[in-house]
Motif scaffolding. Structure first.
Motif, PDB file in Angstrom:
ATOM      1  N   ALA A  94       0.862  -1.176   0.000  1.00 18.26           N
ATOM      2  CA  ALA A  94       0.000   0.000   0.000  1.00 18.26           C
ATOM      3  C   ALA A  94       0.910   1.241   0.000  1.00 18.26           C
ATOM      4  CB  ALA A  94      -0.925   0.005   1.212  1.00 18.26           C
ATOM      5  N   PRO A  95       0.502   2.324  -0.620  1.00 14.58           N
ATOM      6  CA  PRO A  95      -0.762   2.478  -1.371  1.00 14.58           C
ATOM      7  C   PRO A  95      -0.758   1.751  -2.707  1.00 14.58           C
ATOM      8  CG  PRO A  95       0.546   4.459  -1.578  1.00 14.58           C
ATOM      9  CD  PRO A  95       1.290   3.579  -0.629  1.00 14.58           C
ATOM     10  N   ASP A  96       0.444   1.404  -3.246  1.00 13.12           N
ATOM     11  CA  ASP A  96       0.490   0.644  -4.493  1.00 13.12           C
ATOM     12  C   ASP A  96       0.451  -0.840  -4.173  1.00 13.12           C
ATOM     13  OD1 ASP A  96       0.743   2.954  -6.031  1.00 13.12           O
ATOM     14  OD2 ASP A  96       2.933   2.961  -5.861  1.00 13.12           O
ATOM     15  N   ALA A  97      -0.305  -1.569  -4.974  1.00 10.67           N
ATOM     16  CA  ALA A  97      -0.328  -3.024  -4.817  1.00 10.67           C
ATOM     17  C   ALA A  97       1.029  -3.589  -5.212  1.00 10.67           C
ATOM     18  CB  ALA A  97      -1.437  -3.624  -5.672  1.00 10.67           C
ATOM     19  N   GLN A  98       1.554  -4.492  -4.381  1.00 14.30           N
ATOM     20  CA  GLN A  98       2.855  -5.109  -4.638  1.00 14.30           C
ATOM     21  C   GLN A  98       2.716  -6.620  -4.459  1.00 14.30           C
ATOM     22  OE1 GLN A  98       4.873  -2.719  -1.629  1.00 14.30           O
ATOM     23  NE2 GLN A  98       6.117  -1.715  -3.233  1.00 14.30           N
ATOM     24  N   PRO A  99       2.504  -7.353  -5.526  1.00 13.02           N
ATOM     25  CA  PRO A  99       2.336  -8.823  -5.411  1.00 13.02           C
ATOM     26  C   PRO A  99       3.537  -9.493  -4.758  1.00 13.02           C
ATOM     27  CG  PRO A  99       1.674  -8.034  -7.588  1.00 13.02           C
ATOM     28  CD  PRO A  99       2.337  -6.896  -6.916  1.00 13.02           C
ATOM     29  N   ASP A 100       4.716  -8.926  -4.892  1.00 14.58           N
ATOM     30  CA  ASP A 100       5.924  -9.506  -4.302  1.00 14.58           C
ATOM     31  C   ASP A 100       6.288  -8.811  -3.001  1.00 14.58           C
ATOM     32  OD1 ASP A 100       6.513  -7.082  -5.452  1.00 14.58           O
ATOM     33  OD2 ASP A 100       8.465  -7.716  -6.264  1.00 14.58           O
ATOM     34  N   ALA A 101       5.276  -8.361  -2.256  1.00 21.35           N
ATOM     35  CA  ALA A 101       5.531  -7.630  -1.021  1.00 21.35           C
ATOM     36  C   ALA A 101       6.350  -8.461  -0.040  1.00 21.35           C
ATOM     37  CB  ALA A 101       4.207  -7.197  -0.386  1.00 21.35           C
ATOM     38  N   ALA A 102       6.051  -9.761   0.079  1.00 22.50           N
ATOM     39  CA  ALA A 102       6.782 -10.617   1.022  1.00 22.50           C
ATOM     40  C   ALA A 102       8.256 -10.692   0.636  1.00 22.50           C
ATOM     41  CB  ALA A 102       6.154 -12.006   1.057  1.00 22.50           C
ATOM     42  N   GLU A 103       8.530 -10.868  -0.661  1.00 21.87           N
ATOM     43  CA  GLU A 103       9.920 -10.935  -1.112  1.00 21.87           C
ATOM     44  C   GLU A 103      10.647  -9.627  -0.820  1.00 21.87           C
ATOM     45  OE1 GLU A 103      10.113 -12.064  -5.173  1.00 21.87           O
ATOM     46  OE2 GLU A 103       8.930 -13.900  -4.907  1.00 21.87           O
ATOM     47  N   ARG A 104       9.982  -8.511  -1.077  1.00 21.95           N
ATOM     48  CA  ARG A 104      10.606  -7.213  -0.832  1.00 21.95           C
ATOM     49  C   ARG A 104      10.943  -7.049   0.651  1.00 21.95           C
ATOM     50  NH1 ARG A 104       9.842  -3.216  -4.865  1.00 21.95           N
ATOM     51  NH2 ARG A 104       8.640  -3.961  -6.667  1.00 21.95           N
ATOM     52  N   ALA A 105      10.007  -7.441   1.517  1.00 19.75           N
ATOM     53  CA  ALA A 105      10.237  -7.306   2.955  1.00 19.75           C
ATOM     54  C   ALA A 105      11.410  -8.168   3.406  1.00 19.75           C
ATOM     55  CB  ALA A 105       8.968  -7.673   3.726  1.00 19.75           C
ATOM     56  N   CYS A 106      11.484  -9.403   2.892  1.00 23.65           N
ATOM     57  CA  CYS A 106      12.583 -10.287   3.290  1.00 23.65           C
ATOM     58  C   CYS A 106      13.922  -9.782   2.767  1.00 23.65           C
ATOM     59  CB  CYS A 106      12.308 -11.712   2.792  1.00 23.65           C
ATOM     60  SG  CYS A 106      10.915 -12.501   3.648  1.00 23.65           S
ATOM     61  N   ARG A 107      13.937  -9.260   1.532  1.00 26.22           N
ATOM     62  CA  ARG A 107      15.194  -8.698   1.021  1.00 26.22           C
ATOM     63  C   ARG A 107      15.620  -7.501   1.862  1.00 26.22           C
ATOM     64  NH1 ARG A 107      12.916  -9.612  -4.253  1.00 26.22           N
ATOM     65  NH2 ARG A 107      12.341  -7.394  -4.384  1.00 26.22           N
ATOM     66  N   ALA A 108      14.641  -6.693   2.270  1.00 23.41           N
ATOM     67  CA  ALA A 108      14.961  -5.552   3.119  1.00 23.41           C
ATOM     68  C   ALA A 108      15.529  -6.020   4.454  1.00 23.41           C
ATOM     69  CB  ALA A 108      13.715  -4.695   3.334  1.00 23.41           C
ATOM     70  N   GLU A 126       2.585 -17.222   6.591  1.00 25.39           N
ATOM     71  CA  GLU A 126       1.969 -16.508   5.465  1.00 25.39           C
ATOM     72  C   GLU A 126       3.034 -15.799   4.630  1.00 25.39           C
ATOM     73  OE1 GLU A 126       0.997 -16.579   8.473  1.00 25.39           O
ATOM     74  OE2 GLU A 126      -1.138 -17.066   8.561  1.00 25.39           O
ATOM     75  N   THR A 127       4.008 -15.212   5.326  1.00 22.59           N
ATOM     76  CA  THR A 127       5.084 -14.539   4.584  1.00 22.59           C
ATOM     77  C   THR A 127       5.924 -15.555   3.832  1.00 22.59           C
ATOM     78  OG1 THR A 127       5.177 -12.744   6.198  1.00 22.59           O
ATOM     79  CG2 THR A 127       7.111 -13.056   4.801  1.00 22.59           C
ATOM     80  N   ALA A 128       6.225 -16.685   4.503  1.00 25.00           N
ATOM     81  CA  ALA A 128       7.016 -17.719   3.838  1.00 25.00           C
ATOM     82  C   ALA A 128       6.297 -18.240   2.609  1.00 25.00           C
ATOM     83  CB  ALA A 128       7.314 -18.856   4.816  1.00 25.00           C
ATOM     84  N   ALA A 129       4.956 -18.358   2.709  1.00 18.97           N
ATOM     85  CA  ALA A 129       4.193 -18.832   1.556  1.00 18.97           C
ATOM     86  C   ALA A 129       4.263 -17.835   0.409  1.00 18.97           C
ATOM     87  CB  ALA A 129       2.739 -19.073   1.962  1.00 18.97           C
ATOM     88  N   GLY A 130       4.389 -16.561   0.742  1.00 15.82           N
ATOM     89  CA  GLY A 130       4.457 -15.539  -0.301  1.00 15.82           C
ATOM     90  C   GLY A 130       5.800 -15.471  -0.997  1.00 15.82           C
ATOM     91  N   LEU A 131       6.786 -16.225  -0.481  1.00 20.18           N
ATOM     92  CA  LEU A 131       8.105 -16.197  -1.110  1.00 20.18           C
ATOM     93  C   LEU A 131       8.197 -17.129  -2.303  1.00 20.18           C
ATOM     94  CD1 LEU A 131      10.393 -16.148   2.069  1.00 20.18           C
ATOM     95  CD2 LEU A 131       9.667 -14.222   0.640  1.00 20.18           C
ATOM     96  N   GLY A 132       7.211 -17.997  -2.443  1.00 15.05           N
ATOM     97  CA  GLY A 132       7.245 -18.903  -3.578  1.00 15.05           C
ATOM     98  C   GLY A 132       8.101 -20.112  -3.279  1.00 15.05           C
ATOM     99  N   PRO A 133       8.240 -21.014  -4.263  1.00 15.02           N
ATOM    100  CA  PRO A 133       9.004 -22.242  -4.050  1.00 15.02           C
ATOM    101  C   PRO A 133      10.496 -21.949  -3.830  1.00 15.02           C
ATOM    102  CG  PRO A 133       8.402 -21.990  -6.369  1.00 15.02           C
ATOM    103  CD  PRO A 133       7.695 -20.900  -5.621  1.00 15.02           C
TER     104      PRO A 133
END
Length: 587
Positions: free
Chosen positions: A485-499, A580-587
């Motif tokens: 938010a405010p922009d939709a970010q489908p890879d939000a979990a990946e971005r948070a983990c990289r941060a 939930e975050t781990a699931a958003g990271l993909g395989p």
């Protein structure tokens, strides 16, 4: 297959959007105003100057020719007056031509009083002439001659019974001269008894033309008809080639090549200078030179009209033209300087507005720190505008310190107020906390504590913003941030983990420096959770924040707190993520 152009398409900001630059508009408007006003004045001035110059030149030409004609008439009229005077005395019986002695004295006296007359004669009806003539020594001699057998004289016998008149120029072999003669018949009791003849030398007439032309730049002349030269400065001392058949030189054979070309058609142009109704003129090009002829026809001095005129080189009047040209050049230069000054003035007036526009664009882009204060202006309204903007800028510099810049930038770019309305969104939230902050800071002063925390937040916030995350708030020594938010970010979990990994690397590098400075290293706990949360403007009417609330936020904070239990003491970084975050990271 259509070919693609290699030239890049200009960005939207550089394309013309149908609006005009105020600098160009002001400069153009003021320049056009100056051009119209000054140009109109200059144009009218040039037109009037040209008109007055032409009128003055025409007036001078008219006056010059009128003066030449008047002086020629003054030169020839005395011959008429003397002939009339003698004829009247004979007709009244006051003098008898047969009394040669008395009559000779009368002729001598008449000749002595009028220097332009070379001789005066009385012809009786038998063509016997009594003549008083001026000699080279200026002495006057009186002699009598029988000219009844002279063919030239016999040809003029009919004039004894006519009216007073000037006859055609006459060449006399015995004198080797051409004479211009006035014949005034004498009658007694209505019967012609002879004629008084006033004789004017062409040589003397040419000397007169030369004298009156000395003060003028041109060359004066008198033509007899269109094709014979009656008087010219070159004829003042005689002119070769005279004869009974050719008493006057032909114009086309005359030794003055300019005068000889007077009537040529090639290279002949009309004058634009206004002349009097009875005055004529034209311009002639001879080779690469140009000459101006001005002349007037004079009737009453012979069977053919006299053409009294003058010609002069075009350079003789160039002074007047140069003055007008210089005036025009100065006027044009002044006009150009005025236009340049108008352009500069337009740019100077527009400069504060352009600066204001550029600064407003920086405000729009939230580059508050890059904007300098606007300078004042000599124009009251623009100066007030600059002062007001600078006051607003100082307020914004303080204001931006308390506003999540990334959020505002994204909302401004999206340009939709609905994006700030509260709504449920899928987000990823991060909480961070310094491990053992209380024990580290208890021996530090307040400024040192602030410096420590600010340096830590600089590392953490930099890593979050590098992954397009939003720093929501600083809570003590903790940081709350989110993605999605405010922009939709489908890879939000990946971005948070990289941060989070970047934060861990930043803390490790910072601790290397702290150990080198004999300072205690810092540890950090990070909790990350993904889920649904309420996103939007949250707060009271007097103060709101664009933030997130909900269970997902609480879970993220608990994960950060759980790091105290799961991670051993002395760990530099502890990162906990939810399923939930781990699931958003993909395989």
């Amino acid at each position: 297959m259509p070919l693609k152009s290699d030239s890049p398409e200009p960005p939207p900001s550089e394309r013309w959007n149908g609006r005009f630059s105020i600098t160009i508009t002001l400069a153009t408007a003021i320049s056009l105003l100056v051009l119209v006003s000054v140009g109109s004045v200059l144009g009218v001035g040039v037109w009037l100057a040209g008109k007055n110059t032409f009128a003055l030149m025409g007036q001078n030409a008219n006056q010059g020719i009128a003066n030449a004609v008047a002086r020629l008439e003054q030169h020839l009229r005395p011959a008429e007056d003397q002939a009339r005077f003698i004829a009247r005395r004979i007709e009244k019986g006051e003098i008898d031509p047969k009394d040669r002695a008395a009559f000779g004295r009368l002729l001598t006296g008449a000749l002595a009083g009028v220097r332009q007359i070379e001789a005066v004669s009385f012809f009786d009806e038998r063509l016997v002439a009594l003549t008083a003539a001026r000699r080279e020594s200026e002495n006057i001699e009186v002699h009598e001659a029988d000219l009844s057998r002279d063919p030239q004289i016999r040809r003029h016998r009919p004039m004894l019974a006519g009216d007073p008149q000037w006859v055609a120029p006459l060449w006399r072999d015995e004198h080797k001269k051409t004479f211009f003669n006035l014949v005034h018949p004498v009658r007694r009791d209505g019967r012609p008894i002879g004629a008084v003849v006033a004789i004017v030398s062409i040589r003397e007439l040419s000397a007169f033309v030369r004298r009156i032309g000395k003060a003028d730049p041109g060359t004066r002349f008198i033509l007899y008809g269109r094709d014979r030269v009656l008087a010219h400065p070159l004829m003042a001392r005689g002119y070769p080639g005279g004869s009974v058949a050719n008493p006057l030189p032909r114009l086309t054979d005359f030794r003055d090549p300019v005068l000889a070309a007077m009537w040529q058609q090639e290279g002949r142009f009309d004058l634009v200078t206004p002349l009097a109704q009875d005055t004529n003129g034209h311009r002639i090009r001879i080779g690469d030179q140009e000459y101006i002829f001005v002349f007037r026809r004079l009737h009453g001095f012979g069977p053919k009209p006299l053409i009294v005129g003058t010609y002069f080189h075009i350079d003789d009047v160039s002074t007047v033209w140069r003055r007008m040209t210089v005036s025009i050049a100065i006027g044009v230069a002044a006009l150009l300087l005025a236009i340049v000054a108008a352009v500069i003035l337009g740019r100077r007036i527009a400069r504060p507005i352009v600066r204001f526009s550029a600064a407003a664009g920086q405000v729009r882009d939230l580059n508050i720190g890059e904007i300098g204060d606007l300078p004042g202006s000599v124009f009251r309204e623009l100066d007030q505008q600059a002062k007001s903007f600078n006051a607003m800028l100082r307020a914004l510099r303080w204001f931006e310190l308390y506003i999540p810049r990334k959020v505002v930038e994204r909302l401004v770019k999206r340009g939709e107020m609905d994006d700030t309305m509260s709504s449920a969104r899928e987000i990823t939230v991060m909480f961070t906390d310094i491990v053992g902050f209380s024990s580290v800071s208890e021996d530090l002063s307040a400024p040192e504590v602030a410096a420590l925390v600010n340096r830590h937040f600089e590392i953490v916030a930099g890593c979050i913003e590098a992954e397009d995350g939003t720093v929501d708030k600083f809570i003590g020594d903790s940081v709350m941030a989110f993605w999605g938010a405010p922009d939709a970010q489908p890879d939000a979990a990946e971005r948070a983990c990289r941060a989070a990994l970047a934060i861990a690397e930043g803390i490790r590098a910072e601790n290397v420096q702290r150990r080198a400075a004999s300072e205690a290293p810092l540890g950090i706990r990070i909790g990350i959770h993904s889920g649904s949360a309420t996103v939007g403007n949250i707060g009271s009417p007097g103060r709101i924040n664009y933030t997130i609330i909900g269970d997902a936020v609480n879970v993220g904070q608990r994960l950060e707190q759980l790091g105290k239990t799961l991670c051993p003491d002395g760990s530099e970084t502890a990162i906990l993520i939810s399923g939930e975050t781990a699931a958003g990271l993909g395989p």
